[in-house]
Design an enzyme around this catalytic site. Structure first.
Site, PDB file in Angstrom:
ATOM      1  N   SER A 179       0.787  -1.230   0.000  1.00 53.17           N
ATOM      2  CA  SER A 179       0.000   0.000   0.000  1.00 53.17           C
ATOM      3  C   SER A 179       0.822   1.285   0.000  1.00 53.17           C
ATOM      4  O   SER A 179       0.364   2.301  -0.503  1.00 53.17           O
ATOM      5  CB  SER A 179      -0.966  -0.001   1.185  1.00 53.17           C
ATOM      6  OG  SER A 179      -0.289  -0.252   2.393  1.00 53.17           O
ATOM      7  N   HIS A 207      -5.347  -3.271  -2.942  1.00 51.43           N
ATOM      8  CA  HIS A 207      -4.974  -2.329  -4.006  1.00 51.43           C
ATOM      9  C   HIS A 207      -4.899  -2.959  -5.395  1.00 51.43           C
ATOM     10  O   HIS A 207      -4.592  -2.277  -6.367  1.00 51.43           O
ATOM     11  CB  HIS A 207      -3.644  -1.651  -3.674  1.00 51.43           C
ATOM     12  CG  HIS A 207      -3.692  -0.907  -2.384  1.00 51.43           C
ATOM     13  ND1 HIS A 207      -4.185   0.371  -2.280  1.00 51.43           N
ATOM     14  CD2 HIS A 207      -3.354  -1.283  -1.124  1.00 51.43           C
ATOM     15  CE1 HIS A 207      -4.132   0.757  -1.017  1.00 51.43           C
ATOM     16  NE2 HIS A 207      -3.638  -0.225  -0.291  1.00 51.43           N
ATOM     17  N   LYS A 239     -11.705   0.842  -1.997  1.00 49.18           N
ATOM     18  CA  LYS A 239     -10.675   1.424  -2.870  1.00 49.18           C
ATOM     19  C   LYS A 239     -11.179   1.430  -4.307  1.00 49.18           C
ATOM     20  O   LYS A 239     -12.040   2.240  -4.628  1.00 49.18           O
ATOM     21  CB  LYS A 239      -9.365   0.698  -2.623  1.00 49.18           C
ATOM     22  CG  LYS A 239      -8.830   1.154  -1.257  1.00 49.18           C
ATOM     23  CD  LYS A 239      -7.792   0.330  -0.615  1.00 49.18           C
ATOM     24  CE  LYS A 239      -7.478   0.951   0.746  1.00 49.18           C
ATOM     25  NZ  LYS A 239      -7.002   0.001   1.721  1.00 49.18           N
TER      26      LYS A 239
HETATM   27  C1  PLP Z   1      -6.915  -0.119   3.145  1.00 51.60           C
HETATM   28  C2  PLP Z   1      -6.326  -1.436   3.443  1.00 51.60           C
HETATM   29  C3  PLP Z   1      -6.898  -2.305   4.369  1.00 51.60           C
HETATM   30  C4  PLP Z   1      -8.033  -1.866   5.259  1.00 51.60           C
HETATM   31  O1  PLP Z   1      -9.222  -1.809   4.582  1.00 51.60           O
HETATM   32  P1  PLP Z   1     -10.396  -0.863   5.147  1.00 51.60           P
HETATM   33  O2  PLP Z   1     -11.604  -1.362   4.472  1.00 51.60           O
HETATM   34  O3  PLP Z   1     -10.009   0.522   4.765  1.00 51.60           O
HETATM   35  O4  PLP Z   1     -10.421  -1.074   6.628  1.00 51.60           O
HETATM   36  C5  PLP Z   1      -6.374  -3.567   4.498  1.00 51.60           C
HETATM   37  N1  PLP Z   1      -5.291  -3.949   3.779  1.00 51.60           N
HETATM   38  C6  PLP Z   1      -4.687  -3.139   2.907  1.00 51.60           C
HETATM   39  C7  PLP Z   1      -3.508  -3.617   2.150  1.00 51.60           C
HETATM   40  C8  PLP Z   1      -5.175  -1.847   2.721  1.00 51.60           C
HETATM   41  O5  PLP Z   1      -4.556  -1.010   1.888  1.00 51.60           O
END
Ligand code: PLP
Length: 388
Positions: A179, A207, A239
């Site tokens: 990330s 992602h 995302k």
């Molecule tokens: C954003 C993210 C999460 C958390 O997800 P949310 O739905 O925002 O709690 C978990 N793992 C990765 C790699 C992320 O980038």
């Protein structure tokens, strides 16, 4: 000694001193390439809305019609009476899309990761995590009760040495796309390693889902991984899909095991049904509009070529996450402020999110950006570098 107020004040003071204090922006508009903050318009290069779906009219409309039909609150947890038709339809669609037997929704990715790891792992087991894994995976592994070992980033040989010396049930956990770095895990090599050492591979594709692979299934599709090679596939909906929540996809046994045992699944209110309905619409758009992935891929290539020409400190990422490595936290904050003054929103990512001395500007590209907007960004970055 002092009490809690003194302790809190000391922590905040230290954060200020080290340029690590965080501030929130308050958006006055929907998410998109242009956002409004404090009455001013900014070009937004820091959201995870990779496909530009967060405010897509079709998704908004589906959300509203589902809210009219099902109300706003789900009213209860999934196991009591909070599970409704949109939840079921979304789980079925996600299972089909990812080629898995079943999928299970969680209210957030953080909760999904903690819930998956703490219900699958027990004392005496081993969990191996890339040291750059998302905080939710590291926290989940740490609190799982299993023996928790980190391995150097993407270092398959180091992981193999650890796997060899472990006796017990073994799980290997990685981000599909990291990330804060934007690079990808060597999934084919990891899958092979896990097969040879009888370990389960869990991939967090927050992602990659919706973005990577021919159909947008994500990192596992891009790497050509067999379904059996990644028995635990997790991804988020907040995302690329532009909504909220998360899911895990896998075998009948995995999903039923989580429904019965995962405390993060059981003891929390179900996502609003309208969010599930909106996510279904987003998934349809991922399927129907591959041009979004194509346009994003072109923007990534264009940005990297331009940044390379300017001698900017690119990292080795081929994804929509294109960080520029700055190093010093104060310098990263100054750059981010300077860019904001010029109308560009780009976050300065600092410890503890990234290792000390590796503060960076985390630029993210979206299919909603135009090539002109990316060119403008490059022009502005050129005006900021070299930094000092
Ligand atoms: C954003 C993210 C999460 C958390 O997800 P949310 O739905 O925002 O709690 C978990 N793992 C990765 C790699 C992320 O980038």
């Amino acid at each position: 000694m002092g009490g809690f107020p003194e302790r809190l004040a000391a922590v905040l003071g230290q954060r200020h001193k080290e340029d690590l204090y965080r501030r929130r922006l308050t958006l006055e508009s929907s998410q998109g390439p242009l956002v409004h903050v404090s009455g001013r318009q900014y070009l937004n290069f820091c959201s995870n809305d990779y496909l530009g779906l967060a405010a897509h009219p079709r998704i908004v409309e589906r959300f509203c019609s589902a809210a009219a039909q099902y109300g706003v609150g789900s009213g209860a947890s999934h196991l009591v009476c909070g599970h409704s038709i949109p939840h079921r339809q979304l789980e079925e669609a996600l299972a089909e899309f990812t080629g898995r037997a079943r999928a299970l929704l969680f209210s957030s990715g953080y909760m999904a990761n903690a819930g998956i790891l703490s219900s699958l792992l027990q004392r005496g087991d081993f969990v191996f995590e890339d040291r750059l894994n998302h905080a939710s995976l590291l926290d989940g592994g740490l609190h799982s009760g299993a023996r928790f070992q980190r391995f150097p980033h993407n270092d398959v040989a180091a992981l193999e040495a650890k796997l060899k010396s472990a006796q017990g049930l073994k799980m290997v956990v990685v981000d599909g796309v990291f990330s804060m770095d934007g690079d990808t895990a060597p999934l084919a090599a990891l899958a092979d390693l896990c097969t040879r050492h009888d370990a389960w591979l869990m991939v967090d594709d927050a992602h990659g889902f919706g973005v990577l692979g021919e159909r947008g299934v994500g990192s596992t599709e891009e790497a050509g991984l067999d379904v059996a090679c990644a028995p635990v596939l997790m991804a988020t909906l907040g995302k690329a899909l532009g909504t909220a929540g998360a899911f895990v996809a896998g075998s009948e046994l995995l999903i039923e095991g989580l429904i019965q045992q995962s405390r993060n699944y059981i003891y929390t209110t179900a996502l609003p049904p309208a969010v599930a309905a909106a996510s279904l619409e987003a998934l349809s758009l991922v399927r129907e509009e591959p041009w979004r992935r194509g346009h994003l891929a072109q923007l990534i290539v264009r940005f990297r070529a331009g940044a390379q020409q300017l001698g900017l400190p690119l990292m080795s990422s081929a994804s929509a996450i294109q960080p520029l490595l700055v190093g010093d936290a104060g310098l990263a904050v100054n750059l981010s402020s300077r860019l904001a003054e010029e109308g560009f929103l780009i976050g300065a990512i600092r410890p503890p999110t990234v290792p000390a001395g590796t503060s960076r500007l985390r630029i993210t590209l979206s299919a909603a950006h135009s090539t002109e907007q990316v060119d403008k960004l490059l022009e502005q970055l050129a005006a900021c570098w070299p930094v000092n």
